[in-house]
Scaffold this motif. Structure first.
Motif, PDB file in Angstrom:
ATOM      1  N   LEU A  26       8.453  48.501  17.488  1.00 41.47           N
ATOM      2  CA  LEU A  26       9.229  48.836  18.680  1.00 41.47           C
ATOM      3  C   LEU A  26      10.780  49.180  18.695  1.00 41.47           C
ATOM      4  CD1 LEU A  26       7.696  46.118  21.124  1.00 41.47           C
ATOM      5  CD2 LEU A  26       7.569  48.798  21.305  1.00 41.47           C
ATOM      6  N   ARG A  27      11.270  48.259  17.317  1.00 41.59           N
ATOM      7  CA  ARG A  27      12.687  48.521  17.096  1.00 41.59           C
ATOM      8  C   ARG A  27      12.774  50.129  16.764  1.00 41.59           C
ATOM      9  NH1 ARG A  27      15.224  46.029  11.835  1.00 41.59           N
ATOM     10  NH2 ARG A  27      13.825  47.391  10.753  1.00 41.59           N
ATOM     11  N   GLU A  28      11.961  50.585  15.833  1.00 39.74           N
ATOM     12  CA  GLU A  28      12.162  51.970  15.461  1.00 39.74           C
ATOM     13  C   GLU A  28      12.013  53.007  16.840  1.00 39.74           C
ATOM     14  OE1 GLU A  28       9.554  55.443  12.695  1.00 39.74           O
ATOM     15  OE2 GLU A  28       9.338  53.201  12.466  1.00 39.74           O
ATOM     16  N   MET A  29      10.864  52.722  17.546  1.00 40.25           N
ATOM     17  CA  MET A  29      10.883  53.701  18.732  1.00 40.25           C
ATOM     18  C   MET A  29      11.778  53.606  19.835  1.00 40.25           C
ATOM     19  SD  MET A  29       6.618  52.654  19.356  1.00 40.25           S
ATOM     20  CE  MET A  29       6.394  54.143  20.574  1.00 40.25           C
ATOM     21  N   ILE A  30      12.348  52.395  19.869  1.00 35.71           N
ATOM     22  CA  ILE A  30      13.581  52.242  20.858  1.00 35.71           C
ATOM     23  C   ILE A  30      14.856  52.741  20.212  1.00 35.71           C
ATOM     24  CG2 ILE A  30      15.410  50.465  21.953  1.00 35.71           C
ATOM     25  CD1 ILE A  30      13.019  48.482  22.014  1.00 35.71           C
ATOM     26  N   ASN A  31      14.857  53.104  19.134  1.00 37.81           N
ATOM     27  CA  ASN A  31      16.331  53.714  18.429  1.00 37.81           C
ATOM     28  C   ASN A  31      15.987  55.096  18.238  1.00 37.81           C
ATOM     29  OD1 ASN A  31      17.561  51.198  18.309  1.00 37.81           O
ATOM     30  ND2 ASN A  31      16.746  50.837  16.309  1.00 37.81           N
ATOM     31  N   SER A  32      14.772  55.618  18.313  1.00 35.34           N
ATOM     32  CA  SER A  32      14.511  57.041  18.279  1.00 35.34           C
ATOM     33  C   SER A  32      14.513  58.085  19.488  1.00 35.34           C
ATOM     34  CB  SER A  32      13.322  57.074  17.049  1.00 35.34           C
ATOM     35  OG  SER A  32      13.060  58.694  17.040  1.00 35.34           O
ATOM     36  N   PRO A  33      14.768  59.243  19.500  1.00 33.82           N
ATOM     37  CA  PRO A  33      14.637  60.090  20.889  1.00 33.82           C
ATOM     38  C   PRO A  33      13.251  60.740  20.596  1.00 33.82           C
ATOM     39  CG  PRO A  33      16.066  61.149  19.064  1.00 33.82           C
ATOM     40  CD  PRO A  33      15.994  59.625  18.548  1.00 33.82           C
ATOM     41  N   ARG A  34      12.647  60.452  19.284  1.00 29.47           N
ATOM     42  CA  ARG A  34      11.273  61.141  19.424  1.00 29.47           C
ATOM     43  C   ARG A  34      10.144  60.424  20.257  1.00 29.47           C
ATOM     44  NH1 ARG A  34       8.835  60.686  14.840  1.00 29.47           N
ATOM     45  NH2 ARG A  34       9.949  58.931  14.127  1.00 29.47           N
ATOM     46  N   PHE A  35      10.628  59.287  20.898  1.00 38.83           N
ATOM     47  CA  PHE A  35       9.431  58.698  21.584  1.00 38.83           C
ATOM     48  C   PHE A  35       9.809  58.261  22.973  1.00 38.83           C
ATOM     49  CE2 PHE A  35       9.032  56.979  17.134  1.00 38.83           C
ATOM     50  CZ  PHE A  35       7.933  57.425  16.823  1.00 38.83           C
ATOM     51  N   SER A  36       8.895  58.556  23.975  1.00 43.42           N
ATOM     52  CA  SER A  36       9.136  58.484  25.228  1.00 43.42           C
ATOM     53  C   SER A  36       9.088  56.962  25.769  1.00 43.42           C
ATOM     54  CB  SER A  36       8.157  59.480  26.025  1.00 43.42           C
ATOM     55  OG  SER A  36       6.788  58.934  26.062  1.00 43.42           O
ATOM     56  N   MET A  37       9.454  56.636  26.999  1.00 39.38           N
ATOM     57  CA  MET A  37       9.255  55.198  27.418  1.00 39.38           C
ATOM     58  C   MET A  37       7.639  55.204  27.672  1.00 39.38           C
ATOM     59  SD  MET A  37      11.813  53.877  28.368  1.00 39.38           S
ATOM     60  CE  MET A  37      13.748  54.142  28.774  1.00 39.38           C
ATOM     61  N   ASN A  38       6.704  56.206  27.837  1.00 40.07           N
ATOM     62  CA  ASN A  38       5.346  56.122  27.756  1.00 40.07           C
ATOM     63  C   ASN A  38       4.834  55.440  26.481  1.00 40.07           C
ATOM     64  OD1 ASN A  38       5.011  56.518  30.655  1.00 40.07           O
ATOM     65  ND2 ASN A  38       4.476  58.736  30.435  1.00 40.07           N
ATOM     66  N   ASP A  39       5.300  56.125  25.376  1.00 36.06           N
ATOM     67  CA  ASP A  39       4.944  55.684  24.203  1.00 36.06           C
ATOM     68  C   ASP A  39       5.282  54.276  23.794  1.00 36.06           C
ATOM     69  OD1 ASP A  39       4.116  58.266  23.167  1.00 36.06           O
ATOM     70  OD2 ASP A  39       6.323  59.096  22.749  1.00 36.06           O
ATOM     71  N   ILE A  40       6.323  53.910  24.137  1.00 36.97           N
ATOM     72  CA  ILE A  40       6.955  52.431  23.947  1.00 36.97           C
ATOM     73  C   ILE A  40       6.253  51.412  24.815  1.00 36.97           C
ATOM     74  CG2 ILE A  40       8.626  50.792  24.543  1.00 36.97           C
ATOM     75  CD1 ILE A  40      10.798  53.255  23.752  1.00 36.97           C
ATOM     76  N   ALA A  41       5.751  51.970  26.084  1.00 40.38           N
ATOM     77  CA  ALA A  41       5.003  51.131  27.048  1.00 40.38           C
ATOM     78  C   ALA A  41       3.438  50.917  26.388  1.00 40.38           C
ATOM     79  CB  ALA A  41       5.021  51.690  28.386  1.00 40.38           C
ATOM     80  N   LEU A  42       2.918  52.079  25.693  1.00 42.97           N
ATOM     81  CA  LEU A  42       1.702  51.902  25.173  1.00 42.97           C
ATOM     82  C   LEU A  42       1.615  50.843  24.066  1.00 42.97           C
ATOM     83  CD1 LEU A  42       0.512  55.513  24.883  1.00 42.97           C
ATOM     84  CD2 LEU A  42      -0.553  53.778  26.423  1.00 42.97           C
ATOM     85  N   VAL A  43       2.764  50.588  23.217  1.00 47.37           N
ATOM     86  CA  VAL A  43       2.763  49.652  22.242  1.00 47.37           C
ATOM     87  C   VAL A  43       2.940  48.442  22.885  1.00 47.37           C
ATOM     88  CG1 VAL A  43       4.041  49.020  20.257  1.00 47.37           C
ATOM     89  CG2 VAL A  43       3.672  51.364  20.637  1.00 47.37           C
ATOM     90  N   ILE A  44       3.828  48.308  23.827  1.00 47.24           N
ATOM     91  CA  ILE A  44       3.839  46.748  24.616  1.00 47.24           C
ATOM     92  C   ILE A  44       2.506  46.409  24.998  1.00 47.24           C
ATOM     93  CG2 ILE A  44       5.265  45.757  26.310  1.00 47.24           C
ATOM     94  CD1 ILE A  44       7.590  47.423  25.805  1.00 47.24           C
ATOM     95  N   ALA A  45       1.997  47.122  25.557  1.00 56.60           N
ATOM     96  CA  ALA A  45       0.723  46.832  26.285  1.00 56.60           C
ATOM     97  C   ALA A  45      -0.257  46.150  25.165  1.00 56.60           C
ATOM     98  CB  ALA A  45       0.244  47.911  26.979  1.00 56.60           C
TER      99      ALA A  45
END
Length: 287
Positions: A26-45
């Motif tokens: 999640l740290r990598e995804m939050i800091n990168s513009p390559r990932f959308s909110m949906n991408d982050i949400a899928l990992v959190i889920a």
């Protein structure tokens, strides 16, 4: 028997105090513009406990009156990157240390103080116009983390230190050096390095007690030093002039903050601490 070093102690503790994979992902995804909110949400889920907390926060008073949020992606969008980063950092780090016995340390009190310091450190950094000042939040949260490893791995010597210090925090580091051979700051900095966190963070933690010794990240070390002083002095009901009388001219010169600005930080910290406390709900972890 060979002398124990801070590095050895941390290496021997990594299995007990490792951060979960989801933290780094999640740290990598939050800091990168390559990932959308949906991408982050899928990992959190994939993490039920984190999912529940994100939904709870998205629906909390912290974000005002709005329609009920029932999806992770919507909650993530409402929270924004900075609050999400704080939540993930704080939640995973607190959870990693939830097995420390309460014999030597009241863990709720430990994390409440650390969280208070984190809020103050970030506010000081903002006031000082530091770029990417959120890194000071993590520095404040982790500045005392080495103590937990000392309590877990060297409980006898740690108890000696605590008894000799007799609740006087300013005596602890010198007593640790004398009784153990290194300080909680040494241990914390080693842990941060082995977790793969930024050098600015490990150096700030290493030198937060002696910021004048910092090399590459002197401002961070002085901000963290000031934040820890403010955190403890506020608990003792000291006034801002009393607090600043105990802070060196070098620190005040480097952080570029005066009495009125620091008073504003203290006032704002009260409000932000309550909000962050609600986000993380630390007191419910250790009962």
């Amino acid at each position: 028997m060979a002398e124990i070093t801070a590095n050895y102690l941390v290496q021997d503790s990594l299995e007990l105090f490792s951060l979960p994979d989801i933290y780094f992902q999640l740290r990598e995804m939050i800091n990168s513009p390559r990932f959308s909110m949906n991408d982050i949400a899928l990992v959190i889920a994939k993490d039920p406990a984190l999912s529940a907390r994100v939904l709870k926060i998205g629906n909390s008073a912290f974000y005002g009156d709005q329609a009920r949020i029932d999806t992770i992606s919507r909650a993530v969008a409402v929270m924004g990157n900075e609050n999400l980063r704080h939540l993930v950092f704080a939640t995973t780090i607190v959870n990693s240390f939830n097995k420390i016995p309460n014999d030597l340390m009241d863990m709720t009190a430990f994390w409440l103080r650390s969280l208070n310091c984190a809020v103050i450190a970030q506010l000081l950094a903002k006031k000082s116009a530091v770029l990417h000042c959120e890194r000071l939040f993590l520095a404040g949260l982790l500045h005392d983390i080495g103590s937990l490893i000392l309590y877990a791995k060297l409980p006898g010597k740690s108890l000696q230190v605590l008894l000799a210090a007799d609740h006087k925090r300013y005596l602890v580091a010198d007593l640790e050096q004398e009784i153990i051979g290194f300080t909680h700051a040494d241990v914390g900095a080693e842990l941060i390095k082995l977790w793969g966190l930024p050098d600015s963070l490990s150096e700030a933690v290493l030198y937060y007690l002696t910021p004048e010794k910092a090399l590459m990240h002197k401002l961070d070390a002085h901000l963290l030093f000031l934040a820890t002083r403010l955190t403890d002095s506020i608990q003792q009901n000291k006034s801002v002039p009393e607090i600043l009388a105990e802070v060196s001219d070098e620190t005040l010169s480097i952080v570029r903050l005066g009495e009125s600005q620091i008073a504003e930080v203290i006032k704002q910290a009260d409000k932000e601490f309550e909000q962050m406390f609600e986000l993380i709900a630390i007191d419910k972890r250790f009962h």
